[in-house]
Motif scaffolding. Structure first.
Motif, mmCIF file in Angstrom:
data_model
loop_
_atom_site.group_PDB
_atom_site.id
_atom_site.type_symbol
_atom_site.label_atom_id
_atom_site.label_comp_id
_atom_site.label_asym_id
_atom_site.label_seq_id
_atom_site.Cartn_x
_atom_site.Cartn_y
_atom_site.Cartn_z
ATOM 1 N N GLU A 135 -20.003 10.823 -14.090
ATOM 2 C CA GLU A 135 -19.863 10.776 -15.550
ATOM 3 C C GLU A 135 -18.445 11.151 -15.972
ATOM 4 N N ARG A 136 -17.923 12.206 -15.342
ATOM 5 C CA ARG A 136 -16.570 12.640 -15.682
ATOM 6 C C ARG A 136 -15.545 11.563 -15.318
ATOM 7 N N ARG A 139 -15.468 8.515 -17.573
ATOM 8 C CA ARG A 139 -14.680 8.760 -18.793
ATOM 9 C C ARG A 139 -13.186 8.577 -18.517
ATOM 10 N N ILE A 161 -22.694 3.368 -17.218
ATOM 11 C CA ILE A 161 -23.338 4.657 -17.493
ATOM 12 C C ILE A 161 -24.045 5.176 -16.241
ATOM 13 N N VAL A 162 -24.328 6.464 -16.260
ATOM 14 C CA VAL A 162 -25.108 7.089 -15.197
ATOM 15 C C VAL A 162 -26.536 7.250 -15.702
#
Lengths: 422, 164
Positions: A135-136, A139, A161-162
């Motif tokens: 997720e990090r 981004r 997305i996760v």
């Protein structure tokens, strides 16, 4: 030391940053593809490279992508499978902790090939740290312009997305995973229609294993011939992440040429058997493969090599058993696992596996009879009548135990106890 | 009743998603975190949030290993009973936990700190025998290591909401 492709940026205790990934050539493939290559050209490179799916079945990734029709409707989805729950397998976790941007770039490239607009990375709950890392880094990739609308000025837009799972083995199966994402019970679904025709929300959906996708950027950059040359055997291509566990000195995940002999994997890379231990058997590719004995110790570990000795490469998770470990007990443990994880949808699996477990339990606990052996064979054959590949996979350690280690089973029965317990 | 603090971000995510049902596991996990487990009330709340029936939520809640439909301790110890951990000392890990905590699998300590649940292979076979506590993996385990981990968790965490 063999060339490291997937693990080229792997560090002992740290995750590679986007800058480190870029310094090693990361995101060049995406840039090249968006500027120079059509989706079809990228697809053809992967077909030519003979990239076999690394999730267990070995189906060529390029052909899977090809099965999305040119005029298939939109939106289309791309799913990256990080739900590995095959006992003995932990490569997905290591990859996510080594070089997450390789996963992201591989997923974007696959999305480009099939003109998907959304990618979903499906992660099991035991790998929450992997989910947070991804997720990090997603981004960060967005901020760098590798994800989102009109990526690098092209016509291609892609979001990623996760998706967190609630944790269940069957979710690793492609069609079950699609049901899981849609918030339904994760039952597998047989074609027709294929997921590439009607998958997630009835839209064309491609699902690939993470280890398959991380190879894609390298194939785009270095070409199909280079990729084929990485393997030890003619029939295979690329490198393979072998997870070695059990009675070895250095359990771990090793990137080696596809087709590296089992003996070399165990003796050299995993440091050989523990002091006082001798190799008795291994499961070459996780729980749903067959026990492999010393007679096949030199097998070339690729899809073809294991097929030749009537086994399966599976996930390439080598679980090593020594002469002091009871294989009846091990098989009972494996069947316990499958009984618990069966989704219960079809009768052979739901009813048959507990039946097999009961017979194995009795043999292991000194209540076995010789007549149980033909019954076990018959029950295992019934498993092939089940709805998905789960129960046939579950039967493999059982049939191979009976075929390759009959003395051990007979000893349990004749001595009326487990000979490995004092 | 759920606080606005909890509800707002969930409602926002639901509103931004094309297919809210895709969020059902996330919602269950969020409510489970809030209530300590997925209580009957939480099942109703999840259903309301996602416009699903409580039965549809229940179908999923009972399907997944990491959704708890009964009260659990502050720390849920998922002991890996995969085949690699089995051969590397799963039994002794479990026995040590029994002795130390005085509970069997599926039970919670009286002070409400710990629950033990045997769990399918957690994917830490290189660190076997292993266990997972509230999402964090530990291994390879020895009795001394287990003692250290449990003592640290007990001393660092605030006391559980309700001792049982």
């Amino acid at each position: 030391m063999y060339p490291q492709v997937i693990f080229q940026n792997r560090k002992p205790n740290r995750i590679a940053t986007i800058d480190e990934y870029r310094q090693s050539g990361g995101y060049q493939a995406l840039t090249m593809a968006l500027q120079k290559y059509s989706p079809k050209e990228v697809q053809q490179a992967v077909v030519d490279a003979n990239l076999q799916g690394r999730g267990g079945a070995g189906f060529p990734a390029g052909l899977k992508w090809k099965s999305v029709a040119d005029d298939a409707p939109f939106p289309r989805y791309l799913i990256t499978n990080i739900d590995e729950m095959e006992p003995g397998t932990f490569k997905d976790r290591i990859m996510a902790h080594a070089d997450p941007h390789m996963i992201i770039e591989g997923t974007i490239l696959a999305g480009y090939v099939v003109s998907a607009e959304k990618g979903i990375i499906f992660v099991r709950p035991s790998y929450e740290s992997s989910a947070l890392i991804l997720e990090r880094e997603i981004r960060i990739a967005q901020e760098a312009g590798y994800l989102g609308q009109n990526i690098m000025g092209s016509n291609f837009s892609f979001d990623l997305i996760v998706h967190r799972s609630g944790g269940r083995y069957i979710c690793g199966e492609g069609t079950a995973q699609i049901n899981a994402i849609m918030g339904m019970r994760a039952h597998p679904k047989q074609p027709p229609p294929r997921s590439t025709e009607k998958g997630l929300w009835d839209q064309p959906t491609v699902l690939n294993n993470i280890e398959t996708l991380v190879n894609v950027p390298h194939i785009v950059r270095h070409g199909a011939e280079w990729f084929k040359g990485l393997a030890k055997t003619k029939a295979s291509s690329g490198t393979k992440l072998y997870c070695v566990s059990g009675k070895v000195n250095r359990p771990g995940c090793y990137e080696l040429p596809m087709g590296t002999p089992l003996r070399e994997i165990i003796e050299e890379h995993a440091g050989g058997l523990l002091p006082g231990s001798e190799f008795k058997a291994c499961l070459p590719g996780g729980a749903s493969t067959c026990f492999l004995g010393k007679e096949d110790y030199d097998v070339e570990m690729d899809f073809e090599g294991l097929k030749k000795c009537r086994n399966r490469l599976g996930t390439g998770a080598v679980i090593v058993f020594d002469q002091k470990t009871c294989l009846v007990g091990a098989t009972l443990n494996l069947i316990d696992f499958f009984v618990r994880e069966s989704c219960g949808f079809c009768t052979p699996c739901r009813e048959g596996l507990p039946f097999i477990r009961d017979l194995l339990w009795r043999i292991e606990h000194g209540e076995g009879e010789e007549e149980f052996i033909p019954i076990l064979h018959r029950m295992c054959a019934h498993m092939w009548k089940s709805y998905c590949a789960f129960a046939p996979g579950a039967s493999m350690p059982v049939t191979s135990l009976l075929d390759h280690f009959p003395e051990e089973v007979h000893e349990h029965i004749s001595q009326k106890k487990c000979p490995f317990k004092s | 009743m759920l606080s606005e603090e909890l509800l707002e971000p969930l409602q926002k995510r639901i509103a931004e998603t094309d297919h809210p049902r895709e969020l059902v596991v996330d919602i269950m996990l969020a409510l489970q975190n809030h209530h300590g487990y997925l209580s009957d009330q939480a099942v109703e709340e999840a259903a309301r949030l996602l416009d699903m029936t409580p039965l549809e939520i229940e179908e999923l809640a009972t399907f997944y290993d990491f959704i708890y439909r009964e009260p659990v301790g502050r720390f849920v110890i998922h002991v890996c009973d995969g085949v690699v951990c089995w051969m590397n000392g799963y039994d002794s890990v479990l026995n040590h936990l029994f002795k130390k905590l005085g509970i069997k699998p599926g039970e919670t300590t009286e002070d409400g700190f710990f629950t033990i649940l045997p769990t399918a292979c957690i994917g830490y076979c290189d660190l076997s025998p292993a266990m997972l506590i509230n999402g964090r993996a530990y291994g390879p385990l020895t009795p001394e290591k287990i003692d250290g981990i449990l003592d640290r968790l007990r001393s660092e965490a605030p006391p559980p909401r309700m001792a049982r």
